[in-house]
Write a protein that holds these residues in place. Structure first.
Motif, PDB file in Angstrom:
ATOM      1  N   ASN A   1      19.675  16.714   5.500  1.00 25.93           N
ATOM      2  CA  ASN A   1      18.654  16.244   4.567  1.00 25.93           C
ATOM      3  C   ASN A   1      17.634  17.317   4.183  1.00 25.93           C
ATOM      4  O   ASN A   1      16.583  17.025   3.641  1.00 25.93           O
ATOM      5  N   SER A   2      17.949  18.594   4.486  1.00 32.78           N
ATOM      6  CA  SER A   2      16.946  19.621   4.245  1.00 32.78           C
ATOM      7  C   SER A   2      17.036  20.194   2.835  1.00 32.78           C
ATOM      8  O   SER A   2      17.885  19.796   2.039  1.00 32.78           O
ATOM      9  N   GLU A   3      16.194  21.152   2.550  1.00 36.93           N
ATOM     10  CA  GLU A   3      16.159  21.813   1.253  1.00 36.93           C
ATOM     11  C   GLU A   3      17.278  22.848   1.155  1.00 36.93           C
ATOM     12  O   GLU A   3      18.019  23.068   2.084  1.00 36.93           O
ATOM     13  N   LYS A   4      17.323  23.553   0.021  1.00 38.43           N
ATOM     14  CA  LYS A   4      18.322  24.593  -0.221  1.00 38.43           C
ATOM     15  C   LYS A   4      18.172  25.777   0.725  1.00 38.43           C
ATOM     16  O   LYS A   4      19.115  26.467   1.041  1.00 38.43           O
ATOM     17  N   TYR A   5      16.917  26.028   1.144  1.00 37.91           N
ATOM     18  CA  TYR A   5      16.637  27.178   1.992  1.00 37.91           C
ATOM     19  C   TYR A   5      16.103  26.706   3.328  1.00 37.91           C
ATOM     20  O   TYR A   5      15.493  25.641   3.419  1.00 37.91           O
TER      21      TYR A   5
ATOM     22  N   LYS B   1      30.932  24.977  -2.628  1.00 32.74           N
ATOM     23  CA  LYS B   1      30.180  23.971  -3.383  1.00 32.74           C
ATOM     24  C   LYS B   1      29.914  22.778  -2.492  1.00 32.74           C
ATOM     25  O   LYS B   1      30.648  22.514  -1.546  1.00 32.74           O
ATOM     26  N   GLU B   2      28.888  22.024  -2.859  1.00 31.34           N
ATOM     27  CA  GLU B   2      28.523  20.843  -2.086  1.00 31.34           C
ATOM     28  C   GLU B   2      29.663  19.832  -2.031  1.00 31.34           C
ATOM     29  O   GLU B   2      29.801  19.081  -1.070  1.00 31.34           O
ATOM     30  N   SER B   3      30.498  19.824  -3.044  1.00 36.67           N
ATOM     31  CA  SER B   3      31.593  18.854  -3.115  1.00 36.67           C
ATOM     32  C   SER B   3      32.746  19.169  -2.163  1.00 36.67           C
ATOM     33  O   SER B   3      33.576  18.313  -1.876  1.00 36.67           O
TER      34      SER B   3
ATOM     35  N   MET C   1      20.546  18.364  -4.918  1.00 39.18           N
ATOM     36  CA  MET C   1      21.279  19.100  -5.974  1.00 39.18           C
ATOM     37  C   MET C   1      21.238  20.615  -5.750  1.00 39.18           C
ATOM     38  O   MET C   1      20.233  21.148  -5.336  1.00 39.18           O
ATOM     39  N   GLY C   2      22.361  21.242  -6.034  1.00 38.43           N
ATOM     40  CA  GLY C   2      22.404  22.698  -5.957  1.00 38.43           C
ATOM     41  C   GLY C   2      22.459  23.256  -4.548  1.00 38.43           C
ATOM     42  O   GLY C   2      22.275  24.442  -4.360  1.00 38.43           O
ATOM     43  N   LYS C   3      22.702  22.385  -3.589  1.00 38.47           N
ATOM     44  CA  LYS C   3      22.801  22.898  -2.217  1.00 38.47           C
ATOM     45  C   LYS C   3      24.171  23.524  -2.026  1.00 38.47           C
ATOM     46  O   LYS C   3      25.116  23.219  -2.743  1.00 38.47           O
ATOM     47  N   ILE C   4      24.262  24.418  -1.061  1.00 33.19           N
ATOM     48  CA  ILE C   4      25.543  25.071  -0.811  1.00 33.19           C
ATOM     49  C   ILE C   4      25.991  24.830   0.624  1.00 33.19           C
ATOM     50  O   ILE C   4      25.181  24.566   1.494  1.00 33.19           O
ATOM     51  N   LYS C   5      27.287  24.967   0.802  1.00 29.33           N
ATOM     52  CA  LYS C   5      27.856  24.783   2.129  1.00 29.33           C
ATOM     53  C   LYS C   5      28.509  26.070   2.600  1.00 29.33           C
ATOM     54  O   LYS C   5      28.877  26.926   1.790  1.00 29.33           O
ATOM     55  N   GLY C   6      28.647  26.166   3.904  1.00 25.37           N
ATOM     56  CA  GLY C   6      29.328  27.303   4.488  1.00 25.37           C
ATOM     57  C   GLY C   6      30.133  26.828   5.679  1.00 25.37           C
ATOM     58  O   GLY C   6      29.970  25.697   6.137  1.00 25.37           O
ATOM     59  N   CYS C   7      30.989  27.692   6.184  1.00 24.01           N
ATOM     60  CA  CYS C   7      31.804  27.350   7.337  1.00 24.01           C
ATOM     61  C   CYS C   7      30.937  27.420   8.594  1.00 24.01           C
ATOM     62  O   CYS C   7      30.236  28.391   8.815  1.00 24.01           O
ATOM     63  N   GLY C   8      31.000  26.367   9.416  1.00 24.65           N
ATOM     64  CA  GLY C   8      30.200  26.327  10.632  1.00 24.65           C
ATOM     65  C   GLY C   8      30.860  27.020  11.816  1.00 24.65           C
ATOM     66  O   GLY C   8      30.273  27.164  12.876  1.00 24.65           O
TER      67      GLY C   8
ATOM     68  N   CYS D   1      21.637  27.758   4.406  1.00 22.61           N
ATOM     69  CA  CYS D   1      20.556  28.325   3.609  1.00 22.61           C
ATOM     70  C   CYS D   1      21.156  29.278   2.573  1.00 22.61           C
ATOM     71  O   CYS D   1      22.026  30.084   2.898  1.00 22.61           O
ATOM     72  N   LYS D   2      20.687  29.179   1.347  1.00 25.83           N
ATOM     73  CA  LYS D   2      21.197  30.016   0.271  1.00 25.83           C
ATOM     74  C   LYS D   2      20.923  31.500   0.514  1.00 25.83           C
ATOM     75  O   LYS D   2      21.623  32.355   0.001  1.00 25.83           O
TER      76      LYS D   2
END
Ligand SMILES: [Zn+2]
Ligand SMILES: [Zn+2]
Length: 93
Positions: free
Chosen positions: A49-53, A22-24, A1-8, A39-40
Motif C-alpha cells: 500500500n505504499s507510494e512509488k518510492y 509493470k504493475e500488471s 498508479m504507475g507503481k513498478i514491480k521487481g523480483c523479490g 522503489c522506482k
C-alpha cells in the motif's frame, strides 16, 4: 498508479540487474518468483500500500527541492558571483 514491480528473489539476475516489471505482471519471467512492489529509485522492496518510492527516496527528493530553492536564493544575494570568483582564481594555478 504507475507503481513498478521487481523480483523479490535476491539471487535472481532480474533482482541483481534491478530490472522492473509493470504493475500488471505477477511473476518474474526469469525465476518465476512472485513479483513485489519496489522503489522506482533504489529497488527497495515496498509494502503493497505504499507510494512509488521508499521513504528514503521521498526524503531525498524533498531535500533536492529544498537545495534548489536555496541556490536560487543565493544567486539573488550575490553568493554565486563570489563562488565564480573563487573558481576562476583556482583555475589559473
Ligand atoms: Zn526473478
Ligand atoms: Zn528508494
Amino acid at each position: 498508479m504507475g507503481k513498478i514491480k521487481g523480483c523479490g528473489n535476491e539471487s535472481c539476475e532480474t533482482h541483481k540487474k534491478k530490472i522492473t516489471y509493470k504493475e500488471s505482471e505477477a511473476f518474474c519471467s526469469k525465476c518465476g518468483s512472485p513479483l513485489v512492489y519496489v522503489c522506482k529509485d533504489c529497488y527497495t522492496q515496498l509494502p503493497d500500500n505504499s507510494e512509488k518510492y521508499c521513504v528514503r527516496c521521498v526524503a531525498n527528493r524533498e531535500d533536492r527541492r529544498d537545495k534548489t530553492k536555496k541556490i536560487v536564493a543565493g544567486v539573488g544575494s550575490g553568493a554565486a558571483a563570489v563562488f565564480i570568483a573563487i573558481f576562476t582564481r583556482g583555475k589559473r594555478h
